[in-house]
Each structure stands twice: as C-alpha cells, then as structure tokens.
Design a protein around this motif. Structure first.
Motif, PDB file in Angstrom:
ATOM      1  N   ASN A 100      60.678   4.829  50.354  1.00 14.89           N
ATOM      2  CA  ASN A 100      61.480   4.876  49.139  1.00 14.89           C
ATOM      3  C   ASN A 100      60.764   4.195  47.985  1.00 14.89           C
ATOM      4  OD1 ASN A 100      62.268   2.002  49.063  1.00 14.89           O
ATOM      5  ND2 ASN A 100      63.448   2.508  50.880  1.00 14.89           N
ATOM      6  N   ILE A 101      61.243   4.502  46.779  1.00 19.77           N
ATOM      7  CA  ILE A 101      60.728   3.897  45.559  1.00 19.77           C
ATOM      8  C   ILE A 101      61.877   3.134  44.914  1.00 19.77           C
ATOM      9  CG2 ILE A 101      59.661   4.294  43.312  1.00 19.77           C
ATOM     10  CD1 ILE A 101      58.730   7.024  44.387  1.00 19.77           C
TER      11      ILE A 101
ATOM     12  N   ASN B 171      60.863   1.099  39.679  1.00 18.25           N
ATOM     13  CA  ASN B 171      59.586   1.806  39.698  1.00 18.25           C
ATOM     14  C   ASN B 171      59.754   3.319  39.632  1.00 18.25           C
ATOM     15  OD1 ASN B 171      57.959  -0.509  39.866  1.00 18.25           O
ATOM     16  ND2 ASN B 171      58.423  -0.679  42.035  1.00 18.25           N
ATOM     17  N   SER B 172      60.994   3.772  39.491  1.00 19.72           N
ATOM     18  CA  SER B 172      61.232   5.217  39.362  1.00 19.72           C
ATOM     19  C   SER B 172      61.934   5.461  38.037  1.00 19.72           C
ATOM     20  CB  SER B 172      62.016   5.746  40.561  1.00 19.72           C
ATOM     21  OG  SER B 172      63.304   5.154  40.643  1.00 19.72           O
TER      22      SER B 172
ATOM     23  N   THR C  16      64.406   8.493  47.364  1.00 26.59           N
ATOM     24  CA  THR C  16      63.739   8.904  48.590  1.00 26.59           C
ATOM     25  C   THR C  16      63.884  10.408  48.800  1.00 26.59           C
ATOM     26  OG1 THR C  16      63.553   8.422  50.960  1.00 26.59           O
ATOM     27  CG2 THR C  16      65.761   8.458  50.043  1.00 26.59           C
TER      28      THR C  16
ATOM     29  N   LEU D 257      55.588   9.576  47.768  1.00 28.53           N
ATOM     30  CA  LEU D 257      56.605   9.424  48.809  1.00 28.53           C
ATOM     31  C   LEU D 257      55.987  10.026  50.066  1.00 28.53           C
ATOM     32  CD1 LEU D 257      59.439  10.617  46.510  1.00 28.53           C
ATOM     33  CD2 LEU D 257      59.518   8.442  47.727  1.00 28.53           C
TER      34      LEU D 257
ATOM     35  N   TYR E 197      54.301   7.933  41.519  1.00 25.42           N
ATOM     36  CA  TYR E 197      54.354   7.325  42.852  1.00 25.42           C
ATOM     37  C   TYR E 197      54.336   8.391  43.927  1.00 25.42           C
ATOM     38  CZ  TYR E 197      55.318   2.498  41.539  1.00 25.42           C
ATOM     39  OH  TYR E 197      55.206   1.220  41.066  1.00 25.42           O
TER      40      TYR E 197
END
Length: 127
Positions: A63-64, A68-69, A51, A80, A78
């Motif tokens: 957040n991810i 997925n990060s 995040t 944010l 992605y």
C-alpha cells in the motif's frame, strides 16, 4: 487508467476498476502497478492507504500512505508490487482488479484539482 478529481474523492465508496473480470476459467496474475499522481491546487485531505485489491476485497499489492498518494502536496510516482505468499501467489479467478482506499474518503479542501494515472502490469491465464 486515468482517475479524475471526482474518482479520487469517491475512491473510498467506489473503487476504480483497473482490470475487468476476465470471464469463466480465466485468472488474473497481478504483477505490479505504477501510480502517477499529478498535484494541482491543494492536497486532498483525509483518505487512507491506497492499494490494489481483487473485487472481493483482499489486497494483492503493498500500500501507499495517503500522504504519499492523493494527499501529497506535490506530484508523486509510486509502485504497487504484488504481495507474494509463501510458495507463490494465488491467481485471481474471474475477479476484477481494483484501486481502492480502504480507510476513509479523500476530501477536496476546496481547491484540489489533482488527477492520477495507473499503469497496470498483469497476465490472463486460461484453464
């Protein structure tokens, strides 16, 4: 902003500065960030949600998930986005914006060489 393998593995202990504190009477308005992870070798293990936060610890973005990060087994991109409170968003007075992993360190299983880039959109207001 680029993140090396060492910075990804060290993110839990040492969040990455995305925007330095702007100085007295200046406020950062966080708008969004894009995290681009380039997979290499193997996925990092462990970790936790990623995040954007102010340097006092409060999150300013969604957040991810780790999977997925930096824990992904392929390259990912992605967004944010800014967390908006009722009636608007609070501006951040003379504090840095950080990329952080709040719940545990990512671990190199021995062959991970992934890196990342973060593109941040923000404004500085002077009052």
């Amino acid at each position: 902003i680029s993140l090396t393998k060492a910075e990804i593995v060290g993110l839990y202990a040492t969040p990455k500065i995305l925007v330095a504190a702007p100085g007295a009477n200046k406020y950062i308005e966080f708008i969004s960030a894009v995290l681009s992870f380039t997979y290499g070798g193997a996925a990092y293990t462990g970790g936790g949600v990623v995040t954007v936060a102010i340097d006092t610890g409060a999150d300013v973005s969604n957040n991810i998930a780790a999977a997925n990060s930096f824990g992904a087994s392929s390259s990912k991109v992605y967004t944010l986005n800014s967390l908006n409170s009722a009636g608007g968003s609070a501006l951040i007075a003379n504090k840095a914006l950080l990329l952080k992993n709040a719940s545990g360190a990512f671990v190199d299983p021995g062959t991970a060489v992934g890196t990342a880039k973060v593109h941040v959109t923000y404004r500085i207001h002077t009052f």
